[in-house]
Motif scaffolding. Structure first.
Motif, PDB file in Angstrom:
ATOM      1  N   ASP A 197       8.883 -48.995  14.807  1.00 54.59           N
ATOM      2  CA  ASP A 197       7.801 -49.555  13.996  1.00 54.59           C
ATOM      3  C   ASP A 197       7.156 -50.706  14.765  1.00 54.59           C
ATOM      4  O   ASP A 197       7.769 -51.771  14.922  1.00 54.59           O
ATOM      5  CB  ASP A 197       8.372 -50.055  12.664  1.00 54.59           C
ATOM      6  CG  ASP A 197       7.284 -50.459  11.674  1.00 54.59           C
ATOM      7  OD1 ASP A 197       6.190 -50.853  12.124  1.00 54.59           O
ATOM      8  OD2 ASP A 197       7.545 -50.386  10.456  1.00 54.59           O
ATOM      9  N   VAL A 226      14.092 -45.502  14.772  1.00 54.91           N
ATOM     10  CA  VAL A 226      12.981 -46.048  13.995  1.00 54.91           C
ATOM     11  C   VAL A 226      12.178 -46.959  14.911  1.00 54.91           C
ATOM     12  O   VAL A 226      12.698 -47.960  15.415  1.00 54.91           O
ATOM     13  CB  VAL A 226      13.491 -46.829  12.766  1.00 54.91           C
ATOM     14  CG1 VAL A 226      12.320 -47.426  11.997  1.00 54.91           C
ATOM     15  CG2 VAL A 226      14.319 -45.916  11.866  1.00 54.91           C
ATOM     16  N   LEU A 275      11.249 -41.522  14.200  1.00 51.79           N
ATOM     17  CA  LEU A 275      10.312 -41.989  13.187  1.00 51.79           C
ATOM     18  C   LEU A 275       9.437 -43.040  13.848  1.00 51.79           C
ATOM     19  O   LEU A 275       9.895 -44.154  14.133  1.00 51.79           O
ATOM     20  CB  LEU A 275      11.042 -42.585  11.982  1.00 51.79           C
ATOM     21  CG  LEU A 275      11.873 -41.635  11.120  1.00 51.79           C
ATOM     22  CD1 LEU A 275      13.258 -41.408  11.731  1.00 51.79           C
ATOM     23  CD2 LEU A 275      12.029 -42.173   9.708  1.00 51.79           C
ATOM     24  N   ARG A 281      11.946 -46.816   5.955  1.00 50.39           N
ATOM     25  CA  ARG A 281      12.771 -45.630   5.719  1.00 50.39           C
ATOM     26  C   ARG A 281      14.213 -45.798   6.194  1.00 50.39           C
ATOM     27  O   ARG A 281      15.010 -44.856   6.110  1.00 50.39           O
ATOM     28  CB  ARG A 281      12.151 -44.412   6.413  1.00 50.39           C
ATOM     29  CG  ARG A 281      10.855 -43.930   5.777  1.00 50.39           C
ATOM     30  CD  ARG A 281      10.401 -42.615   6.405  1.00 50.39           C
ATOM     31  NE  ARG A 281      11.434 -41.592   6.349  1.00 50.39           N
ATOM     32  CZ  ARG A 281      11.646 -40.794   5.315  1.00 50.39           C
ATOM     33  NH1 ARG A 281      10.911 -40.922   4.217  1.00 50.39           N
ATOM     34  NH2 ARG A 281      12.597 -39.867   5.355  1.00 50.39           N
ATOM     35  N   THR A 309       7.383 -47.363   9.320  1.00 44.83           N
ATOM     36  CA  THR A 309       8.562 -46.483   9.352  1.00 44.83           C
ATOM     37  C   THR A 309       9.859 -47.258   9.113  1.00 44.83           C
ATOM     38  O   THR A 309      10.859 -46.671   8.695  1.00 44.83           O
ATOM     39  CB  THR A 309       8.657 -45.730  10.695  1.00 44.83           C
ATOM     40  OG1 THR A 309       8.567 -46.673  11.774  1.00 44.83           O
ATOM     41  CG2 THR A 309       7.537 -44.712  10.828  1.00 44.83           C
TER      42      THR A 309
END
Length: 389
Positions: free
Chosen positions: A178, A176, A14, A22, A19
């Motif tokens: 981000d 993840v 992701l 999530r 992100t």
């Protein structure tokens, strides 16, 4: 002709701004009892940890905290986390932070459901684990690539040995990435982790086990490090630069997960075993100027290709000249990001360097270099870094 290759990657990725939101949704797919693995609650990441816990609880997950992550994780720190995971019957482990947090989370995930401790499952030991808890990896730095690798690095302090679990079972279930989480990382940590990202891509590109696929990914990682790392160091709030470095880090992780690293990483791991106050990226920076000059004659085309990513003007030079210039470009790169380092500034003496060199074949990474460095050659390279100014 394209040679045969095998590429394996089982982590859901992701990527992009937002992100992180999530994390609860992704974690809930793997269980209800969550161990959140982080460093201690202190700025600037304390707010990130609190938000993570809130997002997990929003999905009705029961959250337990392990805040004992330390730089260059030790068997002792991992064992403490393992105790919590076993006692609380954890279903899924969520690691948030840099490589130390992610490696700790993956190591705990192994030892929580197997007898013994994580150190018992190093890459060369048997039997290997047959199961592990699922992990979710949330990276807050751009460097280690641990969010997409099957590696968990740790140090046994008694023997000053740094080694790793290497097992496809520990690929995180989700990564993840981000870039907003990286905006507050200090400049020197940005530089150190960022150079690690560069080294991952560069070494996987040089690795004798590389493939057309890993070469493609590695060159993308190198290109983005060259373009964005200095900007990220000097302007930490530059989200475009942070995103570029997050992508470079991801490329490096994807490349080393299948091609691997070479000589500098094996030496760097040994340096960290003896000198835990030296960050991994710093250990690489200490060795790179000597490593590149030792290696480039045996990988001329690839060094030349990288040189032209630094300076397209080298397209008019012969490959041999461009390869030689690549070494100078990497020196300049290190200086621009504040990573031109010498061992003396870390309090490392010649005797310690001799001990480090003597154990620099403990890990097999040196075997994948285009040219093999024996122990005396490694000691010579380390000595060059002693008085560097």
């Amino acid at each position: 002709m394209i040679n045969n290759f095998l590429y394996e990657q089982t982590t859901k990725i992701l990527f992009g701004v937002g992100t992180f939101n999530r994390i609860g949704i992704e974690t809930a797919k793997f269980g209800r009892r969550v161990l959140l693995v982080t460093e201690s609650d202190k700025p600037p990441l304390a707010v990130v940890y609190d938000k993570a816990e809130a997002l997990l609880k929003k999905e009705n997950l029961e959250v337990f905290r392990f805040t004992g992550v330390i730089p260059n994780p030790t068997t002792e720190s991992i064992n403490l986390g393992t105790e919590i995971a076993r006692k609380q019957k954890i279903d899924v482990v969520v690691g948030i932070g840099g490589g130390s947090a992610l490696d700790t989370a993956k190591a705990i995930a192994v030892s929580a459901v197997n007898e013994g401790q994580a150190w018992d499952f190093l890459f060369y030991k048997k039997p290997q684990p047959q199961r592990t808890l699922p992990t979710i990896a949330v990276t807050t730095t751009s460097g280690t690539g641990s969010q997409v690798t099957q590696v968990a690095v740790m140090t046994e302090t008694v023997t000053r040995t740094k080694s790793a679990i290497y097992n496809n079972l520990i690929f995180p279930k989700a990564a993840v990435i981000d870039p907003e989480l990286m905006a507050t990382i200090p400049a020197h940590i940005t530089a150190s982790t960022g150079f690690d990202a560069f080294a991952h891509s560069f070494e996987s590109y040089l690795n004798i086990n590389s493939s057309v696929y890993t070469d493609m990914v590695a060159l993308e990682g190198i290109k983005n490090c060259v373009k964005f790392l200095e900007r990220a160091v000097n302007h930490g709030d530059d989200l475009d630069a942070r995103t570029g470095m997050a992508w470079a880090d991801l490329c490096g992780g994807l490349a080393i997960a299948n091609a691997g690293v070479t000589l500098p990483h094996g030496i760097g791991m040994t340096i960290s075993g003896y000198c835990p106050h030296i960050m991994h990226g710093e250990s690489l920076a200490l060795t790179y100027p000597s490593f590149t000059r030792f290696t480039f004659p045996y990988a001329v085309q690839k060094f030349a290709q990288v040189a032209r990513l630094f300076n397209p003007g080298y397209s008019s030079e012969t490959d041999l000249k461009a390869a030689e210039l690549c070494c100078e470009e990497i020196d300049i790169f290190l200086k621009k990001i504040g990573m031109w380092l010498g061992f003396k500034e870390f309090g490392v003496d010649r005797h310690t360097l001799r001990e480090i060199a003597n154990r620099s074949h403990d890990l097999p990474d040196y075997k994948a270099n285009p040219v093999i460095a024996d122990i005396d050659e490694i000691y010579r390279q380390l000595q060059v870094g002693l008085d560097r100014t």
